[in-house]
Design a protein around this motif. Structure first.
Motif, PDB file in Angstrom:
ATOM      1  N   ASP A  39       0.819  -1.223   0.000  1.00 11.19           N
ATOM      2  CA  ASP A  39       0.000   0.000   0.000  1.00 11.19           C
ATOM      3  C   ASP A  39       0.845   1.261   0.000  1.00 11.19           C
ATOM      4  O   ASP A  39       1.572   1.526   0.950  1.00 11.19           O
ATOM      5  CB  ASP A  39      -0.888   0.025   1.250  1.00 11.19           C
ATOM      6  CG  ASP A  39      -1.962  -1.050   1.224  1.00 11.19           C
ATOM      7  OD1 ASP A  39      -2.484  -1.300   0.129  1.00 11.19           O
ATOM      8  OD2 ASP A  39      -2.259  -1.614   2.289  1.00 11.19           O
ATOM      9  N   LEU A  40       0.724   2.070  -1.046  1.00 11.60           N
ATOM     10  CA  LEU A  40       1.448   3.345  -1.083  1.00 11.60           C
ATOM     11  C   LEU A  40       0.727   4.378  -0.222  1.00 11.60           C
ATOM     12  O   LEU A  40      -0.502   4.443  -0.212  1.00 11.60           O
ATOM     13  CB  LEU A  40       1.560   3.870  -2.507  1.00 11.60           C
ATOM     14  CG  LEU A  40       2.504   3.132  -3.443  1.00 11.60           C
ATOM     15  CD1 LEU A  40       2.868   4.023  -4.625  1.00 11.60           C
ATOM     16  CD2 LEU A  40       3.773   2.676  -2.759  1.00 11.60           C
ATOM     17  N   VAL A  41       1.503   5.163   0.507  1.00 15.80           N
ATOM     18  CA  VAL A  41       0.904   6.173   1.378  1.00 15.80           C
ATOM     19  C   VAL A  41       1.384   7.576   1.044  1.00 15.80           C
ATOM     20  O   VAL A  41       0.895   8.570   1.565  1.00 15.80           O
ATOM     21  CB  VAL A  41       1.203   5.873   2.858  1.00 15.80           C
ATOM     22  CG1 VAL A  41       0.499   4.585   3.264  1.00 15.80           C
ATOM     23  CG2 VAL A  41       2.695   5.763   3.147  1.00 15.80           C
ATOM     24  N   PHE A  42       2.376   7.673   0.156  1.00 20.84           N
ATOM     25  CA  PHE A  42       3.001   8.965  -0.066  1.00 20.84           C
ATOM     26  C   PHE A  42       3.802   8.917  -1.358  1.00 20.84           C
ATOM     27  O   PHE A  42       4.539   7.978  -1.603  1.00 20.84           O
ATOM     28  CB  PHE A  42       3.911   9.239   1.135  1.00 20.84           C
ATOM     29  CG  PHE A  42       4.698  10.502   1.053  1.00 20.84           C
ATOM     30  CD1 PHE A  42       4.062  11.729   0.913  1.00 20.84           C
ATOM     31  CD2 PHE A  42       6.081  10.471   1.146  1.00 20.84           C
ATOM     32  CE1 PHE A  42       4.803  12.897   0.851  1.00 20.84           C
ATOM     33  CE2 PHE A  42       6.823  11.644   1.087  1.00 20.84           C
ATOM     34  CZ  PHE A  42       6.183  12.855   0.939  1.00 20.84           C
ATOM     35  N   VAL A  43       3.598   9.927  -2.212  1.00 18.21           N
ATOM     36  CA  VAL A  43       4.367  10.016  -3.452  1.00 18.21           C
ATOM     37  C   VAL A  43       4.973  11.414  -3.527  1.00 18.21           C
ATOM     38  O   VAL A  43       4.272  12.407  -3.345  1.00 18.21           O
ATOM     39  CB  VAL A  43       3.473   9.760  -4.688  1.00 18.21           C
ATOM     40  CG1 VAL A  43       4.274   9.951  -5.970  1.00 18.21           C
ATOM     41  CG2 VAL A  43       2.888   8.350  -4.656  1.00 18.21           C
ATOM     42  N   GLU A  44       6.280  11.471  -3.741  1.00 18.63           N
ATOM     43  CA  GLU A  44       6.950  12.754  -3.885  1.00 18.63           C
ATOM     44  C   GLU A  44       7.318  12.909  -5.360  1.00 18.63           C
ATOM     45  O   GLU A  44       8.090  12.116  -5.889  1.00 18.63           O
ATOM     46  CB  GLU A  44       8.210  12.735  -3.017  1.00 18.63           C
ATOM     47  CG  GLU A  44       8.854  14.071  -2.803  1.00 18.63           C
ATOM     48  CD  GLU A  44      10.145  13.902  -1.984  1.00 18.63           C
ATOM     49  OE1 GLU A  44      10.123  13.202  -0.950  1.00 18.63           O
ATOM     50  OE2 GLU A  44      11.164  14.448  -2.418  1.00 18.63           O
ATOM     51  N   VAL A  60       9.895   9.867  -5.403  1.00 16.50           N
ATOM     52  CA  VAL A  60       9.942   8.849  -4.353  1.00 16.50           C
ATOM     53  C   VAL A  60       8.546   8.269  -4.193  1.00 16.50           C
ATOM     54  O   VAL A  60       7.567   9.013  -4.136  1.00 16.50           O
ATOM     55  CB  VAL A  60      10.384   9.458  -2.997  1.00 16.50           C
ATOM     56  CG1 VAL A  60      10.400   8.396  -1.916  1.00 16.50           C
ATOM     57  CG2 VAL A  60      11.743  10.123  -3.119  1.00 16.50           C
ATOM     58  N   GLU A  62       6.473   5.892  -1.561  1.00 14.56           N
ATOM     59  CA  GLU A  62       6.675   5.379  -0.212  1.00 14.56           C
ATOM     60  C   GLU A  62       5.439   4.581   0.193  1.00 14.56           C
ATOM     61  O   GLU A  62       4.318   5.053   0.082  1.00 14.56           O
ATOM     62  CB  GLU A  62       6.921   6.556   0.742  1.00 14.56           C
ATOM     63  CG  GLU A  62       7.507   6.133   2.045  1.00 14.56           C
ATOM     64  CD  GLU A  62       8.410   7.207   2.664  1.00 14.56           C
ATOM     65  OE1 GLU A  62       8.944   6.926   3.729  1.00 14.56           O
ATOM     66  OE2 GLU A  62       8.559   8.313   2.110  1.00 14.56           O
ATOM     67  N   SER A  63       5.673   3.356   0.653  1.00 14.24           N
ATOM     68  CA  SER A  63       4.568   2.514   1.113  1.00 14.24           C
ATOM     69  C   SER A  63       4.651   2.429   2.623  1.00 14.24           C
ATOM     70  O   SER A  63       5.562   2.993   3.246  1.00 14.24           O
ATOM     71  CB  SER A  63       4.665   1.122   0.509  1.00 14.24           C
ATOM     72  OG  SER A  63       5.757   0.429   1.075  1.00 14.24           O
ATOM     73  N   ASN A  86      -1.033  13.208  -4.848  1.00 10.92           N
ATOM     74  CA  ASN A  86      -0.781  13.826  -3.548  1.00 10.92           C
ATOM     75  C   ASN A  86      -1.853  13.435  -2.534  1.00 10.92           C
ATOM     76  O   ASN A  86      -1.559  13.204  -1.370  1.00 10.92           O
ATOM     77  CB  ASN A  86      -0.729  15.350  -3.682  1.00 10.92           C
ATOM     78  CG  ASN A  86       0.533  15.791  -4.393  1.00 10.92           C
ATOM     79  OD1 ASN A  86       1.577  15.145  -4.278  1.00 10.92           O
ATOM     80  ND2 ASN A  86       0.446  16.876  -5.165  1.00 10.92           N
TER      81      ASN A  86
ATOM     82  N   ARG B 290       4.221  15.860   5.299  1.00  7.38           N
ATOM     83  CA  ARG B 290       4.188  14.627   4.523  1.00  7.38           C
ATOM     84  C   ARG B 290       5.512  13.896   4.552  1.00  7.38           C
ATOM     85  O   ARG B 290       6.569  14.507   4.497  1.00  7.38           O
ATOM     86  CB  ARG B 290       3.796  14.960   3.091  1.00  7.38           C
ATOM     87  CG  ARG B 290       2.396  15.559   3.007  1.00  7.38           C
ATOM     88  CD  ARG B 290       2.213  16.346   1.726  1.00  7.38           C
ATOM     89  NE  ARG B 290       2.526  15.512   0.577  1.00  7.38           N
ATOM     90  CZ  ARG B 290       1.685  14.608   0.065  1.00  7.38           C
ATOM     91  NH1 ARG B 290       0.504  14.437   0.597  1.00  7.38           N
ATOM     92  NH2 ARG B 290       2.034  13.901  -0.969  1.00  7.38           N
ATOM     93  N   ARG B 294      10.878   6.478   9.885  1.00  4.81           N
ATOM     94  CA  ARG B 294      11.302   5.077   9.845  1.00  4.81           C
ATOM     95  C   ARG B 294      12.441   4.833  10.810  1.00  4.81           C
ATOM     96  O   ARG B 294      13.202   5.747  11.139  1.00  4.81           O
ATOM     97  CB  ARG B 294      11.766   4.693   8.441  1.00  4.81           C
ATOM     98  CG  ARG B 294      10.707   4.949   7.377  1.00  4.81           C
ATOM     99  CD  ARG B 294      10.787   3.976   6.254  1.00  4.81           C
ATOM    100  NE  ARG B 294       9.821   4.317   5.223  1.00  4.81           N
ATOM    101  CZ  ARG B 294       8.643   3.711   5.069  1.00  4.81           C
ATOM    102  NH1 ARG B 294       8.284   2.737   5.881  1.00  4.81           N
ATOM    103  NH2 ARG B 294       7.830   4.072   4.097  1.00  4.81           N
TER     104      ARG B 294
END
Lengths: 129, 366
Positions: A39-44, A60, A62-63, A86, B290, B294
């Motif tokens: 599951d992706l939670v964030f895309v840069e 980037v 990010e899952s 976004n 955002r 980690r």
């Protein structure tokens, strides 16, 4: 089994590139890549106007599990980014080759597409992994 | 060669994505980790936790032994079925493991320890148990299922014989019962209500299927990690290890220094550290903006540097949260280095989530 559309070109690092009719190249990550990330939670995303070198880390994904760099398949200027991601990064999971595209490049030299893996070569790469 | 639980083929049949976890081939998710997370917060989820180690202690001196072994006081488990959460420590106060110990009979206590620390735990327990003439029995013939979520107890109890169902539903939190080899405990690692059930390995597949048929959703270790982190629960090997004391791991509440004459292993070292001052503390962080916190990221605090021990994206809060070891006294705002960027985070006291929603105590204006 991950889907590998025949009209796309790929990088070993699991990005896809599609040469559109208007000469721009649309870029995303492969179905295999989204499945491996979960599951992706964030895309840069890069910014419109950014000049990219081939193989440059420019986005980037990010899952829940991990962050992963996205590399430019070829050199050129970023002319559009998928702002929808976004708020809805899950689109990459749902449609990696469709609504989950990341950005478009105006390539410096569209012939550079020929240097990328074709669908068959990419499918072989997946088999060997 | 990775070890398999008795439910391994059941995971494959559900097309689980499998990963190595402490030497075990375990499901990380069955499709969507986030959906599994929500199932536990909103309804009921089912985890195979058979990789965890069940250790039964038999003998007259169980209580005396546990009083020596555990940093928490086993006498808090005063009634049959009652459990305590505790660390076991080295002589220098480092955490060997965290575990739950259930008082079942005066001459029978059950400990459940982590999978990744199985061998060293067993060696340590056996060594320390010697003077107490106990039988230390590793129960690798058993499997363990965790049924967690607001509707979990009801669903699971519906599968039990009537008398047992009534008794199970009457269990108070942190209590267990054992009925002819079926062990039911009202414990868990998600912050939700529920049961942990220990059953004979050859019946695990049957229980698994019956629970799925009762509408409990299978959940992988991925969701287990985001759930426990939201609930502010430590993970051994990440949030603490033999180089940290319970005081440095947010576990002061599990150390019983009273009565003063209880000589547990590590006591002298903890008393020394308390007198000298504990240099660091485990706190919660909420990322502002955002990105995803980690494990291993650097935390820049007013009083020095710290490090993220566990971090993730919280599906319930839809933002990133973490636990971090920081200089004692750190509060307010800190800066976290994420992939060469510096982002602000807020220091809070976990849990992040309570009763399925954001813990009001971590909200900014409180």
């Amino acid at each position: 089994m991950s889907e590998v559309p025949a009209d796309l070109r790929f990088l070993k690092s699991h990005e896809w590139a599609r040469l559109e009719d208007d000469g721009r190249v649309r870029v995303g990550i492969s179905d295999h890549a989204q499945e491996a990330l979960g599951d992706l939670v964030f895309v840069e995303l890069p910014e419109v106007g950014d000049e990219l070198e081939a193989d440059q880390a420019c986005a980037v994904v990010e899952s829940v599990k991990a962050a992963s760099d996205v590399y430019a398949p070829l050199a050129g200027e970023v002319v559009e980014v998928n702002e929808t991601l976004n708020d809805s990064p899950e689109l990459v999971n749902e449609a990696a080759y469709g609504d989950g595209w990341l950005f478009c490049i105006q390539p410096a030299d569209a012939a550079a597409m020929d240097g990328l893996l074709d669908a068959e070569a990419y499918a072989q790469l997946l088999d060997s992994e | 060669m990775a070890r398999h639980t008795p439910l391994h083929s059941a995971h494959l049949a559900l097309s689980a994505r499998m990963v190595d976890f402490g030497g075990w081939d375990m499901p990380i998710h069955y499709g969507s980790q986030i959906e599994e997370h929500h199932a536990v917060r909103r309804d009921a989820g089912l985890f195979d936790v058979s990789h965890m180690t069940v250790v039964d202690l038999h003998g007259e001196q169980c209580r005396a032994f546990l009083s020596r072994l555990l940093a928490n006081n086993i006498d808090k488990a005063a009634t049959r079925g009652k459990a305590i959460y505790s660390c076991m420590l080295t002589e220098t106060g480092g955490v060997i493991d965290d575990l739950i110990t259930y008082y079942l009979e005066d001459d029978w206590f059950r400990m459940i320890v982590n999978a990744a620390t199985r061998e060293k735990d067993l060696a340590w327990i056996r060594q320390q148990a010697e003077p107490f003439h106990l039988e230390v029995k590793e129960r690798d013939d058993l499997a363990m299922l965790a049924v967690q979520g607001p509707n979990a107890r009801e669903r699971a109890a519906g599968l039990l014989p009537r008398e047992l169902a009534t008794a199970a539903l009457e269990l108070k939190r942190f209590n267990a019962l054992d009925a002819d080899g079926l062990f039911v405990a009202r414990t868990g690692y998600t912050g939700e209500d529920g049961f942990e059930m220990v059953v004979p390995g050859d019946q695990a597949g049957d229980w698994w299927q019956r629970l799925l048929d009762a509408g409990v959703q299978p959940c992988g270790l991925g969701a287990r990690d985001t759930l426990r982190l939201e609930a502010g629960m430590n993970l051994y090997g990440q949030d603490m290890d033999e180089d940290t004391t319970p005081y440095e791991a947010g576990l002061a509440w599990t150390v019983a220094l009273e009565p003063a004459d209880r000589d547990f292993i590590g006591r002298a070292a903890l008393e020394r550290q308390r007198a000298d001052g504990v240099p660091c503390a485990l706190v919660g962080l909420v990322l502002e903006g955002r990105g995803v916190l980690r494990h291993g990221q650097r935390v820049i605090c007013p009083g020095g540097e710290g490090q993220i021990t566990s971090g993730t994206f919280s599906p319930t809060l839809e933002q990133s949260v973490a636990m971090a070891r920081v200089p004692t006294g750190t509060s307010g705002r800190v800066t976290v280095e994420i992939r060469n960027r510096e982002l602000p985070a807020r220091v809070v006291s976990p849990p992040f989530v309570r009763n399925g929603k954001m813990n009001p105590a971590i909200q900014e204006d409180s």
